[in-house]
Write a protein that holds these residues in place. Structure first.
Motif, PDB file in Angstrom:
ATOM      1  N   TYR A  15       0.730  -1.190  -0.018  1.00  0.00           N
ATOM      2  CA  TYR A  15      -0.184   0.113  -0.097  1.00  0.00           C
ATOM      3  C   TYR A  15       0.816   1.165   0.006  1.00  0.00           C
ATOM      4  N   SER A  16       1.897   1.201   0.793  1.00  0.00           N
ATOM      5  CA  SER A  16       3.110   2.271   0.800  1.00  0.00           C
ATOM      6  C   SER A  16       3.467   2.697  -0.394  1.00  0.00           C
ATOM      7  N   PHE A  17       3.934   1.662  -0.946  1.00  0.00           N
ATOM      8  CA  PHE A  17       4.533   1.555  -2.323  1.00  0.00           C
ATOM      9  C   PHE A  17       3.596   2.355  -3.398  1.00  0.00           C
ATOM     10  N   GLU A 148      12.889  13.866   2.344  1.00  0.00           N
ATOM     11  CA  GLU A 148      13.468  14.507   1.474  1.00  0.00           C
ATOM     12  C   GLU A 148      14.149  13.586   0.460  1.00  0.00           C
ATOM     13  N   ASN A 149      14.657  12.442   0.942  1.00  0.00           N
ATOM     14  CA  ASN A 149      15.389  11.413   0.000  1.00  0.00           C
ATOM     15  C   ASN A 149      14.449  10.262  -0.556  1.00  0.00           C
ATOM     16  N   GLU A 150      13.084  10.302   0.040  1.00  0.00           N
ATOM     17  CA  GLU A 150      12.278   9.140  -0.487  1.00  0.00           C
ATOM     18  C   GLU A 150      11.957   9.143  -1.834  1.00  0.00           C
ATOM     19  N   THR A 151      11.980   7.986  -2.308  1.00  0.00           N
ATOM     20  CA  THR A 151      12.122   7.680  -3.922  1.00  0.00           C
ATOM     21  C   THR A 151      10.492   7.783  -4.436  1.00  0.00           C
ATOM     22  N   ILE A 152      10.269   8.526  -5.287  1.00  0.00           N
ATOM     23  CA  ILE A 152       8.706   8.158  -5.946  1.00  0.00           C
ATOM     24  C   ILE A 152       8.847   7.777  -7.474  1.00  0.00           C
ATOM     25  N   ASP A 153       7.814   6.841  -7.880  1.00  0.00           N
ATOM     26  CA  ASP A 153       7.983   6.062  -8.998  1.00  0.00           C
ATOM     27  C   ASP A 153       6.907   6.696  -9.824  1.00  0.00           C
ATOM     28  N   LYS A 181      12.540   6.874 -11.301  1.00  0.00           N
ATOM     29  CA  LYS A 181      12.547   6.664  -9.953  1.00  0.00           C
ATOM     30  C   LYS A 181      13.589   7.782  -9.276  1.00  0.00           C
ATOM     31  N   THR A 182      12.883   8.575  -8.505  1.00  0.00           N
ATOM     32  CA  THR A 182      13.906   9.776  -7.913  1.00  0.00           C
ATOM     33  C   THR A 182      13.020  10.375  -6.835  1.00  0.00           C
TER      34      THR A 182
END
Length: 495
Positions: A15-17, A148-153, A181-182
């Protein structure tokens, strides 16, 4: 009970992903100027959600009222109800039901005539577009609240764009289906997307791909060959200096704000910004194009890929004496090293651009905290960290060379600082820097640093120690660098 908790445990990561994943489709239109770039968003919200909140910046990078470029039409989105709140950078959407939400919006150029002063607003014409990532893509508001450094797809599909209409950006070139992915702020929202009649040139250096994208025909000797050849030389020399060949993809994008053949506008206004995997240049294109200004801008902004991007400031404006001042020092030093300028030209530039520029500045002695407060408000204050930092870098370079009997220089310290900050994922601070300086000089310079960099008192250049080839004299109340005759020491010393 155990099976129930296990089931929840398995579902939570999924779910988080899913909440970090978003899809976009960008559609080509023959009449882009009239209709803008049409973008469809797909994003999954909780089934129980009655309202979804999305983010779009109403102001950034010197541009205000950016919601004027954002068009949301109800006829495109009959299944959703919208409210826009520019003062909150917010779009509120009420979907008919939760789950996967899909909506369409348009990004349109909101000024009709070319402007010498507009650099960062969305530019959308029939033959090209030039839009910052933060001005092109709406994101869920939850993305802005992530670490700040969490990745989004991110998935982007460029739909029905003709082959001749180039699609190029800071994540790839001519890729019609992109998967990125950044992070948000330093990645997706620190980017540039362009398309249309751009000419794209590429080369490989240490097996890494580098591109140069440019459009329009530039005046006064700004040929594609001149621009691209100097770009190659700058990138190669800087990567060799840092001994850093880690970046897989890099691009420089150059776009005119205004092109004209006449002399009605005699100014020359160019800006450059280091962004994710890239460096963008945009400015006036006229008969007053200046090659030296281009070369300075090129070397300065490319150097920011390390000083400012990889070595990031912990305290932003308070550290500009480093991120801008040391970048400026290495802009000139690197150009001298690769013989882009002669030694006499380097001395002249150091005396006029840095020393005279600093001493003629009526605000030069303000304390560093004032720079934080007024950097974006006052041109005189804006220039202080550039020049003061460059003077400090020159002083420190000399002290390290003297202390090491010319076996080391500031170059060695800078490369060690890069490795330290990147490997440990630590941001630059005064304390980290002073500890490293103490290692090279075998002494604590905190008092010197406090007096001249933090408090703003002038460095007494005439009375300081310099390597054998340098000395200072006061000319018209301004310290000027002079060369000693018959010195065996040659600057710069390459380590």
């Amino acid at each position: 009970m155990f099976k129930k908790f296990l089931f929840i445990f398995i579902l939570l990561p999924f779910y988080s992903f899913s909440q970090n994943k978003i899809n976009y489709k960008v559609f080509y239109d023959k009449n882009l100027e009239e209709n803008g770039l049409k973008i469809q968003v797909e994003y999954t919200v909780p089934d129980s959600a009655k309202t979804a909140y999305f983010h779009y910046s109403n102001s950034n990078w010197g541009e205000e009222n950016l919601f004027k470029s954002l068009i949301i039409k109800q006829e495109d989105n009959p299944q959703n109800t919208f409210e826009t709140h520019p003062e909150k950078d917010e779009i509120k959407i009420r979907p008919q039901k939760g789950g996967k939400i899909s909506f369409i919006y348009h990004i349109k150029q909101d000024f009709s005539e070319p402007s010498h002063h507009v650099f960062n607003r969305p530019r959308v014409k029939n033959n090209f577009f030039h839009v910052l990532g933060k001005n092109l893509f709406i994101v869920p508001k939850s993305f802005t609240e992530m670490p700040e450094n969490e990745t989004i797809d991110i998935s982007i599909e460029w739909v029905n764009f003709p082959e001749k209409f180039k699609v190029h950006n800071t994540f790839g070139t001519q890729i019609k289906k992109q998967r990125i992915k950044t992070s948000l702020w330093q990645g997706f929202y620190h980017s540039l997307f362009v398309g249309g009649d751009y000419r794209i040139y590429g080369f490989r250096f240490h097996e890494k791909q580098i591109y140069f994208a440019i459009r329009d025909q530039w005046h006064n000797g700004f040929t594609d060959d001149f621009l691209f050849s100097n770009l190659k030389k700058a990138i190669q020399s800087q990567r060799d200096f840092w001994k850093d060949y880690s970046q897989d993809y890099f691009t420089v994008i150059m776009t005119p704000t205004v092109s004209q053949d006449d002399e009605l506008f005699k100014g020359y206004s160019t800006k450059g910004s280091a962004i994710q995997n890239a460096f963008m240049i945009h400015g006036t294109n006229n008969l007053f194009n200046n090659k030296n200004s281009y070369l300075y801008l090129l070397h300065h902004e490319l150097m920011h890929d390390w000083i400012g991007n990889k070595i990031q400031n912990k305290n932003e404006e308070l550290n500009y004496w480093f991120s801008e001042g040391f970048t400026d020092y290495y802009t000139y030093k690197n150009r001298l090293r690769i013989k882009d300028i002669s030694f006499d030209e380097w001395v002249s530039l150091f005396n006029t651009e840095i020393l005279a520029g600093h001493w003629k500045n009526p605000s030069r002695n303000i304390p560093n905290y004032k720079i934080k407060d007024d950097f974006w408000k006052n041109r005189n204050i804006e220039k202080i960290p550039y020049r003061l930092g460059a003077i400090f870098a020159f002083w420190l370079d000399n002290q390290i060379m003297i202390k090491s009997n010319y076996t080391k220089s500031l170059d060695n310290l800078m490369r060690e600082l890069l490795v330290y900050c990147t490997k440990n994922k630590i941001k630059f601070s005064d304390e980290i820097f002073l500890d490293l300086v103490a290692k090279y000089l075998n002494q604590d310079i905190s008092y010197f640093f406090q007096k001249h960099i933090i408090s703003g008192e002038d460095i007494e250049l005439v009375s300081e120690k310099w390597i054998d080839c340098f000395m200072f004299k006061i000319i018209d109340n301004i310290p000027q660098l002079e060369l000693k005759e018959n010195s065996e020491v040659k600057y710069p010393i390459n380590n």
